[in-house]
Design a protein around this motif. Structure first.
Motif, PDB file in Angstrom:
ATOM      1  N   TYR A  74      22.303  21.872  48.751  1.00 21.86           N
ATOM      2  CA  TYR A  74      22.063  20.943  47.652  1.00 21.86           C
ATOM      3  C   TYR A  74      21.231  21.565  46.538  1.00 21.86           C
ATOM      4  N   CYS A 107      29.730  24.013  45.111  1.00 20.53           N
ATOM      5  CA  CYS A 107      29.244  24.296  46.461  1.00 20.53           C
ATOM      6  C   CYS A 107      30.280  25.002  47.329  1.00 20.53           C
ATOM      7  N   TYR A 134      23.166  16.700  48.279  1.00 21.36           N
ATOM      8  CA  TYR A 134      22.618  16.350  49.595  1.00 21.36           C
ATOM      9  C   TYR A 134      23.689  15.753  50.500  1.00 21.36           C
ATOM     10  N   THR A 161      22.369  24.322  54.924  1.00 19.58           N
ATOM     11  CA  THR A 161      21.096  23.625  54.941  1.00 19.58           C
ATOM     12  C   THR A 161      20.488  23.487  53.556  1.00 19.58           C
ATOM     13  N   TYR A 162      20.608  24.530  52.748  1.00 25.10           N
ATOM     14  CA  TYR A 162      20.016  24.512  51.405  1.00 25.10           C
ATOM     15  C   TYR A 162      21.064  24.409  50.312  1.00 25.10           C
ATOM     16  N   ASP A 180      26.105  18.313  51.719  1.00 24.02           N
ATOM     17  CA  ASP A 180      25.447  19.087  52.767  1.00 24.02           C
ATOM     18  C   ASP A 180      25.513  18.376  54.115  1.00 24.02           C
ATOM     19  N   ARG A 181      25.465  17.046  54.098  1.00 23.38           N
ATOM     20  CA  ARG A 181      25.471  16.262  55.336  1.00 23.38           C
ATOM     21  C   ARG A 181      26.879  15.956  55.839  1.00 23.38           C
ATOM     22  N   PRO A 208      21.679  15.583  42.295  1.00 22.90           N
ATOM     23  CA  PRO A 208      20.988  15.954  43.539  1.00 22.90           C
ATOM     24  C   PRO A 208      21.475  15.175  44.754  1.00 22.90           C
ATOM     25  N   PHE A 209      21.832  13.896  44.568  1.00 20.30           N
ATOM     26  CA  PHE A 209      22.327  13.092  45.690  1.00 20.30           C
ATOM     27  C   PHE A 209      23.689  13.607  46.166  1.00 20.30           C
TER      28      PHE A 209
END
Length: 245
Positions: free
Chosen positions: A240, A137, A72, A237-238, A75-76, A68-69
């Motif tokens: 992750y 991703c 995220y 945005t979503y 995504d950033r 999960p990290f």
């Protein structure tokens, strides 16, 4: 959506294959580690069963916590080279080195050997997880067209299945080729003690297989990086959430 926009969102067959090739090598690594990791640590590295279980368990925990990290952070990420490609470029050499180290048997005491594998296998799972999440991703950035994304995902699923089968296949053949003499001698002798020479042959087989897998990772990842293009960042945005699928 205009005809011009539709054309710009279309992903070519060659690009889909290039992208799927990275998935092929990733799942080959996964299948080899899952099928032979326990055997290697017990029989080749000669670690006690309790230590082997601890290494396998800790590496899986690291992978679960990283997933999960990683999603995220991807995504950033925002660079001139895109969001996903920097992660693939950075994790590729680290993954190859750690994978090679994971199948290497250091000439140290059993206590330090446990520490070595604990650190290397846990680190390898973290890096491999970051690589796999970034690769997954990447679909979101190749196009915004739903049908094209479904098509790319289908190519990825086929590559996953192919990688699982082929990875176990070639690794098993290489290891078996180097262990054939060992099994023949043990069958012909009433004393089944493994000699250092035979054990060294087994270790060479695992190292050669690791080298083949490392080359496979390098070639397929470069093909994916150089043969595909990030076209969109609208759905990041979503992104992750993909790490849980």
């Amino acid at each position: 959506m205009t005809a011009k926009e539709t054309s710009s969102e279309t992903v070519s067959l060659c690009e889909k294959i290039m992208y799927a090739s990275a998935t092929f090598s990733t799942d080959a690594v996964t299948s080899i580690t899952a099928m032979y990791g326990n055997i290697f640590l017990l029989e080749v590295a000669q670690l006690p069963p309790l230590q082997t279980s601890g290494i396998i368990f800790s590496s899986l925990v690291c992978m679960i916590m990283t997933s999960p990290f990683a999603g995220y952070l991807i995504d950033r990420t925002d660079t001139r080279w895109g969001k996903v490609k920097p992660w693939l470029w950075c994790t590729l050499p680290t993954q190859i080195v750690l994978y090679f180290m994971a199948w290497y048997v250091p000439n140290v005491s059993s206590e330090w050997r446990f520490v070595y594998y604990f650190v290397v296998w846990s680190s390898a799972e973290v890096v491999q997880c970051c690589y796999a999440v970034a690769n997954k991703c990447k679909v979101m950035y190749m196009t915004t067209d739903t049908k094209e994304r479904d098509s790319i995902t289908a190519f990825r699923s086929a590559a996953q299945l192919f990688g699982l089968v082929v990875g176990v296949g070639y690794h098993g053949q290489i290891v078996a080729a180097y262990g054939q003499e060992l099994h023949s001698d043990c069958s012909a002798s009433s004393n089944s003690t493994v000699t250092p020479a035979h054990l060294q042959k087994q270790r060479e087989g695992y190292m050669i297989s690791a080298g083949v897998t490392g080359c496979l990772l390098l070639v397929t990842t470069l093909a994916s990086l150089l043969g595909t293009t990030e076209r969109s960042s609208k759905c990041c945005t979503y992104l992750y959430l993909l790490t849980f699928t």
